[in-house]
Design an enzyme around this catalytic site. Structure first.
Site, PDB file in Angstrom:
ATOM      1  N   SER A 191       0.958  -1.323  -0.050  1.00  0.00           N
ATOM      2  CA  SER A 191      -0.080  -0.055  -0.035  1.00  0.00           C
ATOM      3  C   SER A 191       0.870   1.219  -0.075  1.00  0.00           C
ATOM      4  CB  SER A 191      -0.953  -0.062   1.052  1.00  0.00           C
ATOM      5  OG  SER A 191      -2.045   0.726   0.836  1.00  0.00           O
ATOM      6  N   ASP A 298      -8.993  -5.416  -5.903  1.00  0.00           N
ATOM      7  CA  ASP A 298      -8.471  -4.294  -5.091  1.00  0.00           C
ATOM      8  C   ASP A 298      -9.188  -2.944  -5.513  1.00  0.00           C
ATOM      9  OD1 ASP A 298      -7.309  -2.284  -3.240  1.00  0.00           O
ATOM     10  OD2 ASP A 298      -5.164  -3.395  -3.399  1.00  0.00           O
ATOM     11  N   HIS A 328      -7.439  -5.812  -1.282  1.00  0.00           N
ATOM     12  CA  HIS A 328      -6.139  -5.390  -0.684  1.00  0.00           C
ATOM     13  C   HIS A 328      -5.462  -6.025   0.416  1.00  0.00           C
ATOM     14  CE1 HIS A 328      -3.948  -1.397  -0.733  1.00  0.00           C
ATOM     15  NE2 HIS A 328      -4.063  -1.311   0.678  1.00  0.00           N
TER      16      HIS A 328
END
Length: 616
Positions: A191, A298, A328
């Site tokens: 991320s 995602d 995610h």
């Protein structure tokens, strides 16, 4: 409920009883073709360095220092570095168990989140966890993808290579060198952490040998906006950054926050501020090898992020790619038994120059069904052709359409009700049932000729696989009560983590690529144009990157709609949209026979549409 621990043995690669380190212990030793655990975690050196970033964004008259917590084997040999730079170490935490850093009473780091230290330090690596400037123990300001963030990574790499000054304290004058470092650095992170890896790599900095971006951002504009339209709840980087500022940044960084707010207008325009946070435009500078991982479902960090970076990086850069059916999620939590040894070999190859041939193995591994993976030597796979399909009254095929199709945007469209037929704020076109498998692999785009009944109009487009399938649902994983251990535990830092399993369900349709746009940006993302009601405009916008196999018997569908209320903000005046079919087409990277069109109706009862989740 009591946790059950399972010790996982990787053939010749894992030991819970490492050899005690001595002055004669080499920096690393190979066993079975990979580095072996020869160093003791109990003897590992733990320290913090505060590196001069060269910036004074907090305006206190002294240059901001970035804090880097280090754990390394006790050896006289030099070792390479695995680095994870993050804003999350003291608040949101890292990994499925939200681990944060901890320190003893003297400020010496104790807990290093994630398994990287437990696994790699015994094998002759240092692990360096960097606090973004403005977070945790660093000075400076959080600027969400800007110069402060990139300097958080480049400054530490420079220090590891003897090119920048580091200090033993946050404000003192005593310097500290990295005499123990080979200078070879691999950046990894999920991320936001992976996003800085992309950004640092795009500077072309010497010493960065590889990056492993997991569900990572390559353009911050594309995280907050989509071709001129804003995502709801993503007003500006200011709100995101303020969640992770330390007390110094909160009190001293108002100017940086104002700059971010002014540079991210709510109308979705692409500004100079966004340009400085677009790592794709400098991807030609990348020299480090790349091992990218992304979930195809995602909707937080959307798959376009890896697709556009992958395409822009020079062909000479060694690259590897994993796609999962998750949202995610870190590969440690969806393919742990394969992930750890693969990452081990990747770092051995690029940080220690172990000639293990991993760069010659299949470039891509894609999850076709829950826990079922298929590999290809190159990506996109050989034989993939950019193919133009066109909607018409006959369906979706290669023949241009005629006439128009109109629908009213009621502002409440969702993937589920659009595909099930309960919401008419869209139009759908389909191929006939496929006679053989058809693979969509790469980044698609759509061109729409459309007129609006109002001066404001937003657009949505999906590619859809219509047909029954068993898929991962939600985030794609469920956390269990059992644990497995990956490396050596020590006091204050456990190497054991909860196992997971796939969450699955049966669906009738899967959205495999999607995109959104503001018609006012039909000519320019930086300057919107006035929309005259009733006038046709032609706009091309991007769909997300994918690697999906549409199976024989399924149908490939195209949805064109107004406001997808799950993804974008609605326009100020909801329009009736009229699509000129002769001026509308979708360009798709396809491998396989191009299907014929079909006008048979499409209705899906259960839909797989992806999951948004949180940025961390």
């Amino acid at each position: 409920m009591k946790r059950v621990r399972v010790v996982v043995a990787l053939a010749g690669a894992l030991s819970l009883t490492p050899i005690p380190a001595t002055a004669a212990t080499p920096a690393f030793t190979l066993s079975g073709g990979v580095t072996a655990p020869i160093h003791s975690m109990a003897d590992a050196v733990r320290e913090t360095v505060y590196v001069d970033s060269g910036l004074d964004l907090d305006g206190n008259g002294t240059r901001d220092r970035v804090a880097a917590d280090i754990i390394r084997p006790s050896t006289t040999g030099r070792v390479p570095v695995i680095m994870d730079a993050s804003p999350y170490y003291q608040s949101a935490g890292r990994g499925n168990e939200s681990e944060v850093k901890t320190y003893d009473s003297a400020g010496v780091p104790v807990k290093f989140p994630l398994f990287y230290d437990n696994y790699f330090v015994p094998r002759g690596y240092a692990v360096v966890l960097v606090d973004f400037l403005g977070t945790n123990r660093s000075r400076g300001c959080v600027d969400v993808g800007g110069q402060s963030e990139i300097a958080s990574g480049t400054a530490v790499i420079d220090w590891l290579n003897g090119r920048r000054t580091g200090y033993s304290t946050l404000t003192g004058a005593t310097t500290k060198t990295a005499s123990w470092s080979t200078g070879a650095v691999g950046m990894i992170g999920k991320s936001w952490d992976g996003s800085i890896a992309n950004g640092v790599a795009s500077t072309g900095i010497d010493g960065l040998k590889t990056i492993v971006p997991i569900a990572a951002i390559s353009s911050w504009y594309d995280w907050f906006r989509s071709d001129g339209v804003a995502y709801p709840g993503y007003s500006s980087p200011t709100g995101l950054g303020s969640q992770f500022e330390n007390s110094n940044a909160r009190s001293r960084c108002a100017a940086v926050r104002t700059q971010m707010t002014n540079g991210s207008p709510a109308n979705g325009d692409y500004t100079a501020m966004w340009q400085t946070r677009d790592f794709v435009r400098n991807a030609a500078n990348v020299k480090a090898s790349i091992f990218a991982i992304h979930g195809l479902n995602d909707l937080n960090v959307k798959t376009l992020q890896y697709g556009q970076f992958w395409d822009a990086v020079p062909a000479s850069v060694p690259k590897k790619l994993w796609f999962s059916q998750t949202a995610h999620v870190d590969p440690f939590d969806f393919r742990r038994g394969e992930w750890v040894p693969t990452l081990h070999r990747w770092f051995d190859r690029w940080l220690l120059n172990v000639q293990n041939g991993i760069e010659n193995e299949p470039q891509v591994s894609a999850e076709r069904a829950p826990d079922q993976w298929a590999d290809d030597q190159t990506w996109p796979p050989a034989g993939t052709v950019s193919t133009v399909l066109r909607p018409s009254s006959s369906g979706l095929g290669t023949t241009p359409g005629t006439g128009t199709s109109a629908f009213t945007d009621n502002g409440s469209g969702t993937p589920a009700n659009w595909l099930s037929g309960s919401n008419t704020g869209r139009t759908i076109y389909s191929t006939a049932p496929l006679t053989s498998d058809l693979r969509v692999a790469g980044t698609s785009s759509i061109t729409v000729g459309v007129s609006s009944s109002t001066p404001t109009a937003h657009l949505t487009a999906y590619l859809v696989d219509y047909g029954p399938a068993t898929v991962r649902t939600g985030e794609g994983i469920r956390t269990l009560t059992t644990e497995s251990c990956w490396g050596e535990s020590r006091t204050g830092d456990d190497a054991c983590y909860r196992n997971t399993e796939a969450t699955t369900g049966n669906v009738d349709a899967q959205i495999i690529a999607r995109g959104w746009a503001d018609l006012a940006n039909y000519q320019s993302l930086s300057t919107p144009r006035t929309i005259t009601p009733g006038t046709k405009y032609r706009m091309t916008f991007r769909l997300s990157t994918t690697d999906h196999l549409v199976k024989a018997g399924h149908r490939l569908g195209l949805v064109i709609g107004g406001t997808d209320s799950t993804a974008i903000v609605r326009p100020s005046q909801l329009p009736r949209l009229t699509v000129d079919l002769a001026d509308t087409s979708v360009r798709i990277p396809l491998k396989g026979s191009v299907p014929a069109a079909s006008s048979a109706p499409l209705v899906a009862g259960s839909v797989s549409a992806g999951t948004k989740g949180a940025l961390g």
